[in-house]
Design an enzyme around this catalytic site. Structure first.
Site, PDB file in Angstrom:
ATOM      1  N   LYS A  20       6.297  -0.394   2.538  1.00 21.73           N
ATOM      2  CA  LYS A  20       5.690   0.741   3.250  1.00 21.73           C
ATOM      3  C   LYS A  20       4.737   0.273   4.362  1.00 21.73           C
ATOM      4  O   LYS A  20       4.774   0.808   5.473  1.00 21.73           O
ATOM      5  CB  LYS A  20       4.924   1.584   2.229  1.00 21.73           C
ATOM      6  N   ARG A  94      -0.564  11.550  -3.121  1.00 24.16           N
ATOM      7  CA  ARG A  94      -0.105  10.708  -4.230  1.00 24.16           C
ATOM      8  C   ARG A  94       0.089  11.538  -5.495  1.00 24.16           C
ATOM      9  O   ARG A  94       0.596  11.012  -6.484  1.00 24.16           O
ATOM     10  CB  ARG A  94      -1.157   9.631  -4.505  1.00 24.16           C
ATOM     11  N   ARG A 128       5.921 -14.435  -6.452  1.00 21.48           N
ATOM     12  CA  ARG A 128       4.834 -15.129  -5.758  1.00 21.48           C
ATOM     13  C   ARG A 128       3.946 -15.898  -6.749  1.00 21.48           C
ATOM     14  O   ARG A 128       3.467 -15.333  -7.729  1.00 21.48           O
ATOM     15  CB  ARG A 128       4.001 -14.082  -5.018  1.00 21.48           C
ATOM     16  N   ARG A 161      -1.156 -14.005  -9.370  1.00 21.49           N
ATOM     17  CA  ARG A 161      -2.252 -13.028  -9.206  1.00 21.49           C
ATOM     18  C   ARG A 161      -2.100 -11.975 -10.283  1.00 21.49           C
ATOM     19  O   ARG A 161      -0.987 -11.607 -10.651  1.00 21.49           O
ATOM     20  CB  ARG A 161      -2.130 -12.351  -7.837  1.00 21.49           C
ATOM     21  N   ARG A 172       2.289  -0.593 -12.547  1.00 15.29           N
ATOM     22  CA  ARG A 172       2.083   0.056 -11.234  1.00 15.29           C
ATOM     23  C   ARG A 172       3.309   0.881 -10.842  1.00 15.29           C
ATOM     24  O   ARG A 172       3.185   1.985 -10.330  1.00 15.29           O
ATOM     25  CB  ARG A 172       1.799  -1.003 -10.161  1.00 15.29           C
TER      26      ARG A 172
END
Ligand code: AMP
Length: 220
Positions: A20, A94, A128, A161, A172
């Site tokens: 996005k 949202r 990552r 992370r 999420r």
């Protein structure tokens, strides 16, 4: 159909990791519209230490959404300054109450929904790995370390992370699915990669809003 002179009221939606941010910045580079990101707006308030910023920090630090009434007031107030330009709203609405409040205040012309399969996002975000001491970043797919889980230069272990751990990414994505995923959107652009989605978004917006003066191209 050519781009009409009327101001465009657009919303961009997409799960975390759907691209996005990248698509929004390409849109504003190529088209004459103002990008308003609710996350940026909150971070700006936090930096300035405003009342809303102080409140927002307590929610953001816990990974929670800002209460609807606060978020709606802040966003609608900001949009009042943008009556003379086309805009692209990112990160708001949202929730359903936010969508209803926006709908009462404006006629939204289009909702751009980036529809990237969750499996692809999960792979993208969890690929990552970092070396904490130096900040070196590896990506298992594009830029892997020579030995899995080990920093090339120091031989020390790599970590992920907190946000990128598979269990957090799944949380999420589930929150997005439950609270935000748009129902009955106007335009959906599906794809596994941002680069594949972008030409469709570009072609679509060319029919809706003037391009910027600079020589536009389909590549970033
Ligand atoms: P973002 O940069 O869009 O990921 O937003 C960062 C954080 O700001 C989110 O995790 C939320 O806590 C908060 N936030 C941003 N937009 C909204 C919104 N429309 N409603 C509630 N909270 C939001």
């Amino acid at each position: 159909m050519g781009a009409s002179a009327r101001l465009l009221r657009a919303v961009i939606m997409g799960a975390p990791g759907s691209g996005k941010g990248t698509v929004s910045s390409r849109i504003t580079k190529h088209f004459e519209l103002k990008h308003l990101s609710s996350g940026d707006l909150l971070r700006q308030n936090m930096l300035q230490g405003t009342e809303i910023g102080v409140l927002a920090k307590t929610f953001i630090d816990q990974g929670k959404l800002i209460p609807d009434d606060v978020m709606t007031r802040l966003t609608l107030h900001e949009l009042k300054n943008l009556t003379q330009c086309s805009w692209l709203l990112d990160g708001f609405p949202r929730t359903l109450p936010q969508a209803e409040a926006l709908d009462r205040a404006y006629q939204i012309d289009t909702v751009i929904n980036l529809n990237v399969p969750f499996e692809v996002i999960k792979k993208r975000l969890t690929a990552r790995w970092i070396h904490p001491a130096s900040g070196r970043v590896y990506n298992i797919e594009f830029n892997p370390p020579k030995t899995v889980g080990i920093d090339d230069l120091t031989g020390e272990p790599l970590t992920q992370r907190e946000d990128d751990r598979p269990e957090t990414v799944i949380k999420r994505l589930k929150a997005y699915e439950a609270q935000t995923e748009p129902k009955g959107v106007l335009e959906t652009f599906s794809g596994t990669e941002t680069n594949k989605i972008w030409p469709y978004v570009y072609a679509f917006l060319q029919t809706k809003v003037p391009e910027t003066n600079q020589k536009a191209s389909v590549t970033p």
